[in-house]
Design an enzyme around this catalytic site. Structure first.
Site, PDB file in Angstrom:
ATOM      1  N   HIS A  18       1.010  -1.357   0.149  1.00 41.86           N
ATOM      2  CA  HIS A  18      -0.095  -0.080  -0.050  1.00 41.86           C
ATOM      3  C   HIS A  18       0.804   1.442   0.125  1.00 41.86           C
ATOM      4  O   HIS A  18       0.798   2.166  -1.042  1.00 41.86           O
ATOM      5  CB  HIS A  18      -0.968   0.055   1.151  1.00 41.86           C
ATOM      6  N   GLU A  19       1.695   1.364   0.893  1.00 41.12           N
ATOM      7  CA  GLU A  19       2.678   2.536   0.945  1.00 41.12           C
ATOM      8  C   GLU A  19       3.325   2.803  -0.126  1.00 41.12           C
ATOM      9  O   GLU A  19       3.957   3.677  -0.531  1.00 41.12           O
ATOM     10  CB  GLU A  19       3.375   2.661   2.483  1.00 41.12           C
ATOM     11  N   HIS A  22       1.699   4.410  -3.196  1.00 39.97           N
ATOM     12  CA  HIS A  22       1.927   6.111  -2.778  1.00 39.97           C
ATOM     13  C   HIS A  22       3.178   6.581  -3.025  1.00 39.97           C
ATOM     14  O   HIS A  22       3.671   7.609  -3.784  1.00 39.97           O
ATOM     15  CB  HIS A  22       1.607   6.468  -1.236  1.00 39.97           C
TER      16      HIS A  22
END
Length: 436
Positions: A18-19, A22
């Site tokens: 997920h990170e 980003h």
């Protein structure tokens, strides 16, 4: 201990993916990334490479990517000038939306990559799939029952195409582009043509319309603390009679127990060379059915898929899991599903540990399912979550200016409160299950 270990590893992978979404899009967009953290709280490891500090922290239930100029009036940073092209806030609204959306979208893309690996390694598939498609049970008042299907029918062809196994029958039925499917069955040596209606909104397999394969009344699991376990039933027992009524298949078990209306039942089983009798009092479920706490033995075989078939099967499974997750969220919001079904980190750790003990394919399947849930959850339009920030950017796009800072801060506080309440509910459910 190993269960907790695999649970933390699973969470760590999902948070990292997920990170990383980003982080990667921020870097590609020219935004300066100050910090990439897995976990919260006290740092366990940290190192700096280039302009970014990387951290691994004690609490593994989250993570974050801190970008330069992400928040106005941030006390940890010097004021950001309007001409600083590496500041997040100075990027165009579409760029900021792409950076924020990248996290949950990466979670949604992950299953397309890992599920084909699971199918290459091999999936434990129900053994009945390769068996002759003989009907073992027809659900009462189902489309199959209404169409005249009967136990013992042999599925000979569907839409004119011969089927030799349950797997073929389910595949042909699912692919039939009709609301009413023509099925030829062999009954006592005679062929009969029947029309079978598909059920709108359901998965198009034969179970969805009330047709089930043969299932022997052999116990696969006897649940701890339930009447059957307390009375002495064990895994591997074959039920031959209940209250003197012969049991020919698994589907007879529930029918006979419920017919007793909650009264004490005597279950006769075959255990190796012995015939044994056990007496127990069924418990009534929230749906009104009487249960003794047993499930059938599900025989499986390991099926390996060639590379191209593995990619196709992985993509199909990903889409199916997305649909199931979307349906669950809609039903939950509509109040049709109890909030008791919401699970938190304890349930995740327990399930991840159980999947890891089963094998790599089960671990990858659980990882994919959890990744999809995390992706959908983060896209919800709740302030604090990525979906909430996307709503802020959408407002800015429509009105040509961002939502006032005070309004954003109020919304974020509300979102944080809502998220804390949700986390509290999930933890409450987790510990209720654990201690019960």
């Amino acid at each position: 201990m190993m269960t907790a270990f695999w649970g933390i590893i699973t969470l760590g992978i999902l948070i990292f993916v997920h990170e990383l979404g980003h982080f990667a899009v921020a870097k590609w967009s020219g935004v300066k990334v100050l910090r990439f953290s897995l976990g919260f709280g006290p740092r366990l490891l940290s190192w700096k490479k280039g302009e970014t500090e990387y951290l691994v922290c004690l609490l593994p239930f989250g993570g974050y990517v801190q970008m330069h100029g992400e928040r106005k009036n941030n006390p940890d940073e010097a004021p950001v000038s309007s001409d600083d092209d590496r500041a997040f806030t100075n990027k165009g609204v579409f760029t900021r939306m792409a950076i924020v959306a990248a996290g949950p979208l990466t979670n949604l893309l992950l299953p397309f990559l890992i599920l084909p690996v699971a199918y290459l390694v091999g999936i434990h598939t129900p053994a009945y799939q390769i068996a002759t498609p003989q009907v073992g049970h027809v659900a009462t008042q189902s489309p199959a029952d209404d169409s005249g299907f009967r136990e013992g029918d042999l599925l000979a062809s569907i839409e004119g195409r011969r089927v030799a196994t349950w797997e073929e029958a389910n595949s042909v039925f699912a692919m039939a582009a009709k609301e009413e499917v023509s099925v030829t069955v062999s009954r006592q040596g005679q062929n009969q043509d029947l029309q079978l209606a598909k059920v709108a909104g359901e998965s198009y397999d034969l179970r969805s319309v009330g047709i089930f394969p043969e299932q022997a009344a052999v116990l696969g699991e006897v649940f701890e603390g339930d009447p059957a376990r307390v009375a002495g039933l064990r895994e591997g027992d074959r039920i031959v009679a209940i209250n003197g009524t012969p049991i020919n298949s698994w589907y007879d078990v529930g029918t006979v127990i419920n017919a007793a209306g909650g009264a004490e039942v005597t279950v006769e089983v075959q255990r190796a060379e012995e015939r044994l009798r056990f007496t127990m009092l069924p418990e009534q479920s929230s749906q009104g059915r009487f249960l003794i706490g047993i499930s059938p033995l599900q025989e499986t075989y390991l099926k390996h898929f060639p590379p191209l078939e593995a990619v196709k099967a992985g993509a199909q499974k990903t889409v199916e899991l997305m649909r199931l997750t979307g349906d669950f969220l809609r039903q939950l919001v509509a109040g049709n599903i109890s909030t008791d079904n919401i699970g938190g980190p304890v349930m995740i750790v327990q399930t991840a540990g159980a999947a890891a003990e089963t094998g790599i394919a089960a671990t990858l399947l659980f990882l994919a399912f959890l990744s999809i849930q995390l992706g959908f959850l983060n896209l919800l339009p709740v302030p604090v979550l990525d979906g909430g920030h996307l709503v802020f950017f959408l407002i800015e796009l429509i009105f040509g200016r961002p939502l006032p800072q005070a309004a954003q801060e109020t919304a974020l506080k509300f979102g944080l409160l809502l998220l804390l309440l949700l986390m509290g509910l999930a933890l409450f459910n987790d510990f209720s299950r654990f201690f019960s």
